[in-house]
Design an enzyme around this catalytic site. Structure first.
Site, PDB file in Angstrom:
ATOM      1  N   ASP A  66     -12.159   1.536   4.439  1.00 53.26           N
ATOM      2  CA  ASP A  66     -12.695   2.229   5.630  1.00 53.26           C
ATOM      3  C   ASP A  66     -13.704   3.279   5.167  1.00 53.26           C
ATOM      4  O   ASP A  66     -13.428   4.499   5.206  1.00 53.26           O
ATOM      5  CB  ASP A  66     -11.546   2.910   6.391  1.00 53.26           C
TER       6      ASP A  66
ATOM      7  N   GLU B 201       0.885  -1.181   0.000  1.00 57.96           N
ATOM      8  CA  GLU B 201       0.000   0.000   0.000  1.00 57.96           C
ATOM      9  C   GLU B 201       0.919   1.226   0.000  1.00 57.96           C
ATOM     10  O   GLU B 201       0.939   1.997  -0.945  1.00 57.96           O
ATOM     11  CB  GLU B 201      -0.905  -0.029   1.245  1.00 57.96           C
TER      12      GLU B 201
HETATM   13  N1  ADE Z   1      -6.365  -0.280   8.949  1.00 58.26           N
HETATM   14  C1  ADE Z   1      -7.505   0.220   8.462  1.00 58.26           C
HETATM   15  N2  ADE Z   1      -7.352   0.607   7.202  1.00 58.26           N
HETATM   16  C2  ADE Z   1      -6.073   0.333   6.858  1.00 58.26           C
HETATM   17  C3  ADE Z   1      -5.303   0.495   5.675  1.00 58.26           C
HETATM   18  N3  ADE Z   1      -5.803   1.030   4.556  1.00 58.26           N
HETATM   19  N4  ADE Z   1      -4.016   0.121   5.696  1.00 58.26           N
HETATM   20  C4  ADE Z   1      -3.490  -0.396   6.807  1.00 58.26           C
HETATM   21  N5  ADE Z   1      -4.165  -0.566   7.934  1.00 58.26           N
HETATM   22  C5  ADE Z   1      -5.450  -0.218   7.962  1.00 58.26           C
HETATM   23 ZN    ZN Z   2      -7.233  -2.078   4.704  1.00 59.89          ZN
END
Ligand code: ADE
Ligand code: ZN
Length: 336
Positions: free
Chosen positions: A278, A199
């Site tokens: 999220d 990410e």
């Molecule tokens: N916890 C919640 N969303 C997240 C994300 N996008 N990357 C890492 N940890 C997370």
């Molecule tokens: Zn995540």
């Protein structure tokens, strides 16, 4: 049928969703009030104004703070129920969701309080909405190995309720290798393994997730494109990537949705899927993720159908269930 109508109409599954990330400000204030907890913002509007992030860590700081008001089993039930009611309205038929027990056990909430509330809501939604589900317990990678081991121990009595384990939170500086032994034990206990990787972290972390944690799905995985050999491996094994476009935009993983790597990934035959991560923090649930992505990248209905089919292929449903949903999507595409 417009693209928007098509997106609404097709059955969809969500594979990358943190239940704590569905905590809408309105519900957060309501639950804070009944638990006599103070939120550091004076109103829902003030809180929403704080939702501007330059990176993952800035988001995580607010996300963990929000979760602090969750105390009772009813709170976890209400949080999960609100999410399921929302996605039911978006024609999501199956969910595989993360929960982060350490976010709660670290502040004295019992593991069983958390899982009972979440699981009961999932069971009720299967009954009432027909939404099927799998639960994934995610370890917080900024915490140490001992804490993860303790959490795995606590999960063992609930093995029948938890299908897999994952790895989330602050990625850079917390490589998958930190949890190699925990994941080995989880695999021994019969859990499927997944991990957030690539990410913000490098392609190397995706290699580690595959080689050391034996994951069968990568959460995000954007950075795989930096490494041709890695792309080849992900394609050969058809390892799914659970992409989260609006999350990537809000956390500045991409500067503009038009620059999102999704089309390039599809071109390379990577098994990519769309998810919301999220949604209470990133401005959209599943349909909004599909629609904003489709608009920015000018995706066709056939491409949208492929993404939705990919999600069923990537899910932990049975082969027969997968085939049925994929056929439904194909029929809707032909008639659109
Ligand atoms: N916890 C919640 N969303 C997240 C994300 N996008 N990357 C890492 N940890 C997370
Ligand atoms: Zn995540």
């Amino acid at each position: 049928m417009t693209i928007e109508e098509f997106i609404k109409k097709i059955p969809k599954t969500e594979l990358h969703l943190h239940i704590e990330g569905t905590f809408e400000p309105e519900l957060m204030f309501e639950i804070a009030k009944r638990n006599n907890k103070i939120i550091n913002y004076s109103s829902v509007e003030e809180l929403k104004k704080a939702y501007h992030f330059n990176n993952l860590q800035e988001f995580l700081d607010i996300y963990y703070e929000g979760a602090n008001v969750l105390i009772t089993e009813q709170d976890f039930y209400d949080l999960t129920w609100a999410y399921l009611t929302k996605v039911y309205s978006q024609n999501i038929v199956h969910v595989e969701i993360f929960f982060d027990p350490q976010t709660h056990t670290d502040r004295g909430i019992a593991f069983e309080t958390v899982i009972n509330g979440i699981y009961k809501a999932l069971e009720d939604s299967q009954q009432e909405y027909g939404i099927t589900f799998k639960l994934i317990m995610s370890f917080l990678r900024h915490l140490d190995e001992a804490s993860a081991f303790k959490t795995l121990e606590e999960a063992l009595p609930y093995k029948d309720w938890i299908s897999g384990v994952g790895l989330d939170s602050s990625e850079v500086g917390n490589p998958p290798s930190k949890f190699e032994r925990v994941f080995a034990k989880a695999l021994e206990e019969g859990f499927i393994t997944v991990a957030h990787a690539g990410e913000e972290g490098p392609a190397e972390y995706i290699w580690e997730a595959l080689d050391l944690l034996k994951v069968t799905r990568i959460d995000h995985g954007n950075r795989c494109l930096d490494d041709e050999n890695l792309v080849q491996k992900l394609v050969d094994l058809q390892i799914p990537l659970t992409l989260c476009p609006l999350s990537n935009l809000e956390l500045k993983v991409v500067q503009d949705l038009k620059e999102h790597p999704l089309p390039k990934m599809m071109e390379k035959n990577l098994l990519v899927t769309i998810n919301s991560d999220d949604p209470a923090y990133f401005g959209g649930y599943m349909n909004e993720n599909y629609l904003e992505t489709a608009k920015a990248l000018q995706l066709s209905k056939a491409e949208i159908a492929t993404l939705a089919k990919n999600s069923f292929t990537a899910s932990w449903l049975t082969d027969q269930e997968k085939e049925e949903y994929i056929l439904q999507i194909q029929t809707l595409l032909i008639n659109s």
